[in-house]
Design an enzyme around this catalytic site. Sequence first.
Site, PDB file in Angstrom:
ATOM      1  N   ASP A   1       9.669 -25.999 -68.453  1.00 44.90           N
ATOM      2  CA  ASP A   1      11.019 -26.482 -68.159  1.00 44.90           C
ATOM      3  C   ASP A   1      11.781 -25.466 -67.315  1.00 44.90           C
ATOM      4  O   ASP A   1      12.512 -25.831 -66.391  1.00 44.90           O
ATOM      5  CB  ASP A   1      11.762 -26.761 -69.474  1.00 44.90           C
ATOM      6  CG  ASP A   1      10.958 -27.680 -70.379  1.00 44.90           C
ATOM      7  OD1 ASP A   1      10.583 -28.764 -69.920  1.00 44.90           O
ATOM      8  OD2 ASP A   1      10.671 -27.294 -71.531  1.00 44.90           O
TER       9      ASP A   1
ATOM     10  N   HIS B   1      12.404 -28.729 -76.575  1.00 46.89           N
ATOM     11  CA  HIS B   1      11.591 -29.236 -75.462  1.00 46.89           C
ATOM     12  C   HIS B   1      11.574 -30.771 -75.567  1.00 46.89           C
ATOM     13  O   HIS B   1      10.595 -31.405 -75.933  1.00 46.89           O
ATOM     14  CB  HIS B   1      10.178 -28.661 -75.565  1.00 46.89           C
ATOM     15  CG  HIS B   1       9.237 -29.223 -74.535  1.00 46.89           C
ATOM     16  ND1 HIS B   1       9.348 -28.967 -73.194  1.00 46.89           N
ATOM     17  CD2 HIS B   1       8.169 -30.036 -74.659  1.00 46.89           C
ATOM     18  CE1 HIS B   1       8.383 -29.591 -72.543  1.00 46.89           C
ATOM     19  NE2 HIS B   1       7.659 -30.261 -73.413  1.00 46.89           N
TER      20      HIS B   1
HETATM   21  N1  LIG Z   1       5.431 -27.720 -74.279  1.00 46.66           N
HETATM   22  C1  LIG Z   1       5.178 -28.191 -73.079  1.00 46.66           C
HETATM   23  O1  LIG Z   1       5.758 -27.762 -72.079  1.00 46.66           O
HETATM   24  C2  LIG Z   1       4.160 -29.284 -72.892  1.00 46.66           C
HETATM   25  C3  LIG Z   1       3.886 -29.757 -71.604  1.00 46.66           C
HETATM   26  C4  LIG Z   1       2.906 -30.757 -71.448  1.00 46.66           C
HETATM   27  C5  LIG Z   1       2.256 -31.259 -72.575  1.00 46.66           C
HETATM   28  N2  LIG Z   1       2.582 -30.785 -73.816  1.00 46.66           N
HETATM   29  C6  LIG Z   1       1.891 -31.269 -75.012  1.00 46.66           C
HETATM   30  O2  LIG Z   1       0.642 -30.597 -75.116  1.00 46.66           O
HETATM   31  C7  LIG Z   1      -0.232 -31.379 -75.910  1.00 46.66           C
HETATM   32  C8  LIG Z   1      -1.605 -31.462 -75.262  1.00 46.66           C
HETATM   33  O3  LIG Z   1      -1.513 -32.075 -74.005  1.00 46.66           O
HETATM   34  P1  LIG Z   1      -2.859 -32.443 -73.166  1.00 46.66           P
HETATM   35  O4  LIG Z   1      -2.377 -33.091 -71.927  1.00 46.66           O
HETATM   36  O5  LIG Z   1      -3.771 -31.290 -73.088  1.00 46.66           O
HETATM   37  O6  LIG Z   1      -3.439 -33.549 -74.132  1.00 46.66           O
HETATM   38  P2  LIG Z   1      -4.963 -34.086 -74.224  1.00 46.66           P
HETATM   39  O7  LIG Z   1      -4.870 -35.353 -75.001  1.00 46.66           O
HETATM   40  O8  LIG Z   1      -5.611 -34.076 -72.887  1.00 46.66           O
HETATM   41  O9  LIG Z   1      -5.681 -32.984 -75.106  1.00 46.66           O
HETATM   42  C9  LIG Z   1      -5.377 -32.766 -76.456  1.00 46.66           C
HETATM   43  C10 LIG Z   1      -6.659 -32.305 -77.116  1.00 46.66           C
HETATM   44  O10 LIG Z   1      -6.333 -31.881 -78.426  1.00 46.66           O
HETATM   45  C11 LIG Z   1      -7.381 -32.301 -79.281  1.00 46.66           C
HETATM   46  N3  LIG Z   1      -6.890 -32.311 -80.652  1.00 46.66           N
HETATM   47  C12 LIG Z   1      -6.254 -33.304 -81.302  1.00 46.66           C
HETATM   48  N4  LIG Z   1      -6.018 -32.916 -82.568  1.00 46.66           N
HETATM   49  C13 LIG Z   1      -6.503 -31.676 -82.700  1.00 46.66           C
HETATM   50  C14 LIG Z   1      -6.583 -30.757 -83.767  1.00 46.66           C
HETATM   51  N5  LIG Z   1      -6.099 -31.064 -84.975  1.00 46.66           N
HETATM   52  N6  LIG Z   1      -7.161 -29.557 -83.554  1.00 46.66           N
HETATM   53  C15 LIG Z   1      -7.662 -29.244 -82.354  1.00 46.66           C
HETATM   54  N7  LIG Z   1      -7.641 -30.076 -81.310  1.00 46.66           N
HETATM   55  C16 LIG Z   1      -7.071 -31.280 -81.482  1.00 46.66           C
HETATM   56  C17 LIG Z   1      -7.760 -33.661 -78.746  1.00 46.66           C
HETATM   57  O11 LIG Z   1      -9.051 -34.028 -79.166  1.00 46.66           O
HETATM   58  C18 LIG Z   1      -7.705 -33.419 -77.240  1.00 46.66           C
HETATM   59  O12 LIG Z   1      -8.932 -32.949 -76.741  1.00 46.66           O
HETATM   60  C19 LIG Z   1       0.459 -32.729 -76.094  1.00 46.66           C
HETATM   61  O13 LIG Z   1       1.081 -32.737 -77.367  1.00 46.66           O
HETATM   62  C20 LIG Z   1       1.528 -32.719 -75.015  1.00 46.66           C
HETATM   63  O14 LIG Z   1       2.622 -33.559 -75.344  1.00 46.66           O
HETATM   64  C21 LIG Z   1       3.505 -29.804 -73.981  1.00 46.66           C
END
Ligand SMILES: NC(=O)c1ccc[n+]([C@@H]2O[C@H](COP(=O)([O-])OP(=O)(O)OC[C@H]3O[C@@H](n4cnc5c(N)ncnc54)[C@H](O)[C@@H]3O)[C@@H](O)[C@H]2O)c1
Length: 443
Positions: free
Chosen positions: A255, A283
């Site tokens: 952000d 966030h």
């Molecule tokens: N804070 C930020 O700035 C920000 C920015 C973008 C995305 N995000 C968040 O980050 C997270 C991940 O995003 P992504 O695009 O990589 O998603 P993604 O779906 O591509 O990957 C998430 C991975 O986590 C795995 N997973 C699910 N539960 C799990 C657990 N208990 N232990 C370990 N692994 C587990 C899934 O199998 C998947 O491979 C989402 O929650 C998204 O909203 C945060």
Amino acid sequence: MAVTDFTPTYKQPHFLPSQLSSLSTRLYTTRSRALRPFPRRNNARVCCSVAPNQVQVPVAPSVGKKGECYGVFCLTYDLKAAEETKSWKSLINIAVSGAAGMISNHLLFKIQQWLSSSQLASGEVFGPDQPIALKLLGSERSFQALEGVAMELEDSLYPLLREVSIGIDPYDLFQDAEWALLIGAKPRGPGMERAGLLDINGQIFAEQGKALNAVASRNVKVIVVGNPCNTNALICMKNAPNIPAKNFHALTRLDENRAKCQLALKAGVFYDKVSNMTIWGNHSTTQVPDFLNARIMGLPVKDVIKDSKWLEKDFTEDVQKRGGVLIKKWGRSSGASTAVSIVDAIRSLVTPTREGDWFSTGVYTNGNPYGIAEDIVFSMPCRSKGDGDYELVKDVLIDDFLHERIKKSEAELLAEKRCVAHLTGEGNAYCDLPGDTMLPGEQ
Ligand SMILES: NC(=O)c1ccc[n+]([C@@H]2O[C@H](COP(=O)([O-])OP(=O)(O)OC[C@H]3O[C@@H](n4cnc5c(N)ncnc54)[C@H](O)[C@@H]3O)[C@@H](O)[C@H]2O)c1
């Protein structure tokens, strides 16, 4: 001596190197009861455990799900004699959850490149003698993909990457972690209430907090990325009472980067001219990009951009909703820029903050000087001496506009906290979320 004179020795799972300060012939205990030499630097060869001339072809071990070393990273390395007196830093254990996901797919490779390029450039950051261990945590469903990630890491031949373990049990993967990058979370499905997302992901972070508490380094730095990241960080922290609360962060650096870019665009300058950018709060779309304290070319933003209406409305909303717009264009959420911002967040903690500047990160509010409610994780302006720790910036201005916005984000986080009370050990949960705000990135 030919390479085939050597037989690689596969390490046992749960290999626990603690120090690599002197590459002599030290032995290290593993939890799997074996004594093994630490993997050592060797230009091309692996350790000699069989008679010379005996040719054996390395066979990758079958990989289970309990945090086991992967492929080439199971090899035990030996030193060339000339290197035996060389001094090395301690191995850094970096745990990454959601390691088979989209953000990690960028992040894991960026970390290595960052380490290599920074050492080439100046030897700063972790330094040229800093070996790295990656502990990759996935879910049951993503385990095969996790193997694919490990294979790509093998093929990248990163010189400082000495260990890669993969698995689905945080108690295995978080062992001795000095950094925990908690990315893995469930996405918000169609029709799912925000309260439902808080609960389903909160459970993941409660479990991971317990695991960190049990097995990670006592000074592990935790960066929670998985959404809703502020409240997930709070849950994780509350479940890890033996780790300083100050060590838990919620990622709001993306952000901050987005806000800097928008200000630069409007001012017609390159984004490195924008400094002192704070993201306050959650966030989510209640986050507050602070144009009152930010600077452009060292000047207050309002002296450069004299369009208050744009700052208060367009700029603020553009930053808050940038993730959603990007999904519409791209068809998926922001994996690459999030990964970049995670590296930025780590770098901000391990390098001294430039004089007069600061960075944003979501941290525990206890003792904050801004009058923000205590006992939540709130994004605030921080500085670091480069030792992994930080201090809150005290001399910031807060006017009525900023105060009102901060209070709105605070109210949202307090409501989220009530909603996860069952996961923080604070009794029964009660969900009265003030409207169903979106997370940046949600449609
Ligand atoms: N804070 C930020 O700035 C920000 C920015 C973008 C995305 N995000 C968040 O980050 C997270 C991940 O995003 P992504 O695009 O990589 O998603 P993604 O779906 O591509 O990957 C998430 C991975 O986590 C795995 N997973 C699910 N539960 C799990 C657990 N208990 N232990 C370990 N692994 C587990 C899934 O199998 C998947 O491979 C989402 O929650 C998204 O909203 C945060």
